[in-house]
Scaffold this motif. Structure first.
Motif, PDB file in Angstrom:
ATOM      1  N   LYS A  65    -102.189   9.182 113.588  1.00 10.09           N
ATOM      2  CA  LYS A  65    -101.224   8.262 112.943  1.00 10.09           C
ATOM      3  C   LYS A  65    -101.222   6.821 113.263  1.00 10.09           C
ATOM      4  CE  LYS A  65     -97.889  12.023 112.958  1.00 10.09           C
ATOM      5  NZ  LYS A  65     -96.723  12.516 113.363  1.00 10.09           N
ATOM      6  N   ASN A  66    -101.850   6.788 114.329  1.00 13.98           N
ATOM      7  CA  ASN A  66    -102.009   5.216 114.628  1.00 13.98           C
ATOM      8  C   ASN A  66    -103.544   4.746 114.886  1.00 13.98           C
ATOM      9  OD1 ASN A  66    -103.001   7.034 116.649  1.00 13.98           O
ATOM     10  ND2 ASN A  66    -101.797   6.127 118.381  1.00 13.98           N
ATOM     11  N   LEU A  67    -104.337   5.073 113.734  1.00 14.18           N
ATOM     12  CA  LEU A  67    -105.601   4.621 113.788  1.00 14.18           C
ATOM     13  C   LEU A  67    -105.496   3.145 113.677  1.00 14.18           C
ATOM     14  CD1 LEU A  67    -108.674   4.780 112.894  1.00 14.18           C
ATOM     15  CD2 LEU A  67    -108.106   5.142 110.493  1.00 14.18           C
ATOM     16  N   TYR A  68    -105.024   2.612 112.897  1.00  7.68           N
ATOM     17  CA  TYR A  68    -104.995   1.192 112.709  1.00  7.68           C
ATOM     18  C   TYR A  68    -103.513   0.668 113.060  1.00  7.68           C
ATOM     19  CZ  TYR A  68    -105.044  -3.672 111.451  1.00  7.68           C
ATOM     20  OH  TYR A  68    -104.939  -5.186 111.359  1.00  7.68           O
ATOM     21  N   PRO A  69    -103.145  -0.318 114.071  1.00  6.43           N
ATOM     22  CA  PRO A  69    -104.039  -1.072 114.567  1.00  6.43           C
ATOM     23  C   PRO A  69    -104.262  -0.446 116.184  1.00  6.43           C
ATOM     24  CG  PRO A  69    -101.942  -2.280 114.805  1.00  6.43           C
ATOM     25  CD  PRO A  69    -101.747  -0.958 113.912  1.00  6.43           C
ATOM     26  N   ASN A  70    -103.903   0.784 116.736  1.00  2.01           N
ATOM     27  CA  ASN A  70    -103.810   1.258 117.809  1.00  2.01           C
ATOM     28  C   ASN A  70    -105.375   1.638 118.285  1.00  2.01           C
ATOM     29  OD1 ASN A  70    -101.294   0.465 117.678  1.00  2.01           O
ATOM     30  ND2 ASN A  70    -100.293   2.569 117.998  1.00  2.01           N
ATOM     31  N   ILE A  71    -105.807   2.591 117.657  1.00  2.00           N
ATOM     32  CA  ILE A  71    -107.141   2.937 118.045  1.00  2.00           C
ATOM     33  C   ILE A  71    -108.347   1.983 117.960  1.00  2.00           C
ATOM     34  CG2 ILE A  71    -108.782   4.778 117.673  1.00  2.00           C
ATOM     35  CD1 ILE A  71    -106.274   6.791 116.960  1.00  2.00           C
ATOM     36  N   TYR A  72    -108.196   1.582 116.604  1.00  2.00           N
ATOM     37  CA  TYR A  72    -109.202   0.392 116.244  1.00  2.00           C
ATOM     38  C   TYR A  72    -108.427  -0.910 116.010  1.00  2.00           C
ATOM     39  CZ  TYR A  72    -113.005   3.493 116.153  1.00  2.00           C
ATOM     40  OH  TYR A  72    -113.901   4.524 116.512  1.00  2.00           O
ATOM     41  N   PRO A  73    -108.386  -1.536 117.006  1.00  2.00           N
ATOM     42  CA  PRO A  73    -107.463  -3.128 116.696  1.00  2.00           C
ATOM     43  C   PRO A  73    -108.125  -4.021 116.122  1.00  2.00           C
ATOM     44  CG  PRO A  73    -108.198  -2.847 118.980  1.00  2.00           C
ATOM     45  CD  PRO A  73    -108.490  -1.559 118.300  1.00  2.00           C
ATOM     46  N   LEU A  74    -108.565  -3.831 114.901  1.00  2.00           N
ATOM     47  CA  LEU A  74    -109.695  -4.903 114.105  1.00  2.00           C
ATOM     48  C   LEU A  74    -108.775  -6.280 113.920  1.00  2.00           C
ATOM     49  CD1 LEU A  74    -110.625  -2.228 111.462  1.00  2.00           C
ATOM     50  CD2 LEU A  74    -111.947  -3.006 113.523  1.00  2.00           C
ATOM     51  N   ASN A  75    -109.722  -7.184 113.944  1.00  2.00           N
ATOM     52  CA  ASN A  75    -109.312  -8.571 113.838  1.00  2.00           C
ATOM     53  C   ASN A  75    -108.722  -8.639 112.437  1.00  2.00           C
ATOM     54  OD1 ASN A  75    -109.114 -11.324 113.557  1.00  2.00           O
ATOM     55  ND2 ASN A  75    -110.660 -11.671 114.855  1.00  2.00           N
ATOM     56  N   PRO A  76    -107.514  -9.290 112.245  1.00  4.96           N
ATOM     57  CA  PRO A  76    -106.944  -9.483 110.682  1.00  4.96           C
ATOM     58  C   PRO A  76    -107.999 -10.139 109.954  1.00  4.96           C
ATOM     59  CG  PRO A  76    -105.359  -9.740 112.226  1.00  4.96           C
ATOM     60  CD  PRO A  76    -106.630  -9.615 113.138  1.00  4.96           C
ATOM     61  N   LYS A  77    -108.794 -10.945 110.310  1.00  5.88           N
ATOM     62  CA  LYS A  77    -109.696 -11.778 109.779  1.00  5.88           C
ATOM     63  C   LYS A  77    -110.667 -11.024 108.667  1.00  5.88           C
ATOM     64  CE  LYS A  77    -109.230 -15.960 112.404  1.00  5.88           C
ATOM     65  NZ  LYS A  77    -109.425 -17.397 111.991  1.00  5.88           N
ATOM     66  N   ILE A  78    -110.764  -9.830 109.169  1.00  4.89           N
ATOM     67  CA  ILE A  78    -111.630  -8.929 108.391  1.00  4.89           C
ATOM     68  C   ILE A  78    -111.012  -8.618 106.926  1.00  4.89           C
ATOM     69  CG2 ILE A  78    -112.394  -6.633 108.201  1.00  4.89           C
ATOM     70  CD1 ILE A  78    -112.818  -6.717 111.238  1.00  4.89           C
ATOM     71  N   PHE A  79    -109.732  -8.558 106.951  1.00  5.84           N
ATOM     72  CA  PHE A  79    -109.017  -8.057 105.838  1.00  5.84           C
ATOM     73  C   PHE A  79    -108.801  -9.446 104.998  1.00  5.84           C
ATOM     74  CE2 PHE A  79    -107.650  -5.216 109.203  1.00  5.84           C
ATOM     75  CZ  PHE A  79    -108.261  -4.140 108.626  1.00  5.84           C
ATOM     76  N   GLN A  80    -108.635 -10.586 105.719  1.00  7.17           N
ATOM     77  CA  GLN A  80    -108.459 -11.970 105.193  1.00  7.17           C
ATOM     78  C   GLN A  80    -109.697 -12.397 104.337  1.00  7.17           C
ATOM     79  OE1 GLN A  80    -107.059 -14.261 108.257  1.00  7.17           O
ATOM     80  NE2 GLN A  80    -105.088 -13.253 108.274  1.00  7.17           N
ATOM     81  N   SER A  81    -110.731 -11.763 104.878  1.00 10.21           N
ATOM     82  CA  SER A  81    -112.040 -12.218 104.240  1.00 10.21           C
ATOM     83  C   SER A  81    -112.582 -11.409 103.447  1.00 10.21           C
ATOM     84  CB  SER A  81    -112.911 -12.680 105.377  1.00 10.21           C
ATOM     85  OG  SER A  81    -112.356 -13.472 106.335  1.00 10.21           O
ATOM     86  N   ASN A  82    -111.817 -10.344 103.079  1.00 16.26           N
ATOM     87  CA  ASN A  82    -112.544  -9.025 102.393  1.00 16.26           C
ATOM     88  C   ASN A  82    -113.836  -8.603 102.798  1.00 16.26           C
ATOM     89  OD1 ASN A  82    -111.505  -7.361 100.307  1.00 16.26           O
ATOM     90  ND2 ASN A  82    -112.969  -8.577  98.972  1.00 16.26           N
ATOM     91  N   LYS A  83    -113.702  -8.469 103.907  1.00 20.52           N
ATOM     92  CA  LYS A  83    -114.944  -7.745 104.583  1.00 20.52           C
ATOM     93  C   LYS A  83    -115.037  -6.257 104.575  1.00 20.52           C
ATOM     94  CE  LYS A  83    -116.753 -11.672 106.747  1.00 20.52           C
ATOM     95  NZ  LYS A  83    -117.774 -12.354 107.247  1.00 20.52           N
ATOM     96  N   ARG A  84    -116.249  -5.852 104.291  1.00 19.53           N
ATOM     97  CA  ARG A  84    -116.308  -4.464 104.109  1.00 19.53           C
ATOM     98  C   ARG A  84    -116.325  -3.723 105.451  1.00 19.53           C
ATOM     99  NH1 ARG A  84    -119.588  -2.942  99.408  1.00 19.53           N
ATOM    100  NH2 ARG A  84    -119.789  -4.789  98.151  1.00 19.53           N
ATOM    101  N   ILE A  85    -115.511  -2.442 105.384  1.00 22.36           N
ATOM    102  CA  ILE A  85    -115.265  -1.541 106.400  1.00 22.36           C
ATOM    103  C   ILE A  85    -115.775  -0.068 105.854  1.00 22.36           C
ATOM    104  CG2 ILE A  85    -113.871  -0.520 108.100  1.00 22.36           C
ATOM    105  CD1 ILE A  85    -112.190  -2.737 107.960  1.00 22.36           C
ATOM    106  N   TYR A  86    -116.732   0.544 106.719  1.00 20.23           N
ATOM    107  CA  TYR A  86    -116.966   1.871 106.316  1.00 20.23           C
ATOM    108  C   TYR A  86    -116.829   2.911 107.428  1.00 20.23           C
ATOM    109  CZ  TYR A  86    -119.899  -0.521 102.929  1.00 20.23           C
ATOM    110  OH  TYR A  86    -120.338  -1.586 101.728  1.00 20.23           O
ATOM    111  N   LEU A  87    -116.393   4.186 107.174  1.00 19.34           N
ATOM    112  CA  LEU A  87    -116.166   5.141 108.013  1.00 19.34           C
ATOM    113  C   LEU A  87    -117.240   6.385 107.762  1.00 19.34           C
ATOM    114  CD1 LEU A  87    -113.076   3.829 107.397  1.00 19.34           C
ATOM    115  CD2 LEU A  87    -112.632   5.497 109.316  1.00 19.34           C
TER     116      LEU A  87
END
Length: 160
Positions: A65-87
């Protein structure tokens, strides 16, 4: 492409094994795999976001339930820059005997849908695939990275 592979192998040896196996898979499957490693439990600094083209989360029961942002507190700039994320080979803590529907929170769903812009979520088991499907997230079952050891792929099992 330059990748940042996120680890969370500070709990037990199995987590370390999953991470190392995932990196070996990536080295085998991506030609000229160039990567750095970062502790996934920490926010990625701005300069590291700028210096990497894509981010990879490997294994572990992170689909919660709390994957983002609690388990992986990724930097919001990743999303603003439209960077790829793979699992790759991620799992959940959902078990077949749970009768109630397990709902992911909205931030986690948004995060996983963002990831779906680049790829299906690589899941380690059918329960995680079903959980993601119930939450309208595209996923494929690729197994736990620790299952794969390329040194043994061409060897035959010998009976007594």
């Amino acid at each position: 492409m330059r990748y940042l592979v996120l680890n969370r192998y500070f709990k037990n040896f199995g987590d370390y094994l999953i991470f190392e196996s995932a990196v070996n898979i990536l080295k085998k499957e991506i030609s000229n795999f160039t990567y750095d490693v970062f502790n996934g439990s920490e926010k990625i600094p701005d300069h590291m976001v700028e210096n990497h083209d894509a981010f990879i989360i490997c294994g572990g029961p992170c689909i919660q339930k709390n994957l983002y942002p609690n388990i992986y507190p990724l930097n919001p700039k990743i999303f603003q820059s439209n960077k790829r994320i793979y699992l790759l080979g991620v799992g959940s803590k959902v078990f077949p005997f749970l009768e109630e529907k397990y709902e992911l929170d909205n931030k986690t769903k948004e995060f996983l849908r963002y990831c779906n812009n680049f790829s299906k979520v690589g899941s380690r088991d059918d329960y995680t695939v079903a959980l993601l499907k119930d939450n309208y997230i595209e996923s494929t079952m690729n197994g736990c990275p620790a299952w794969y050891n390329f040194d043994y792929f061409t060897k035959r099992i010998q009976n007594n």
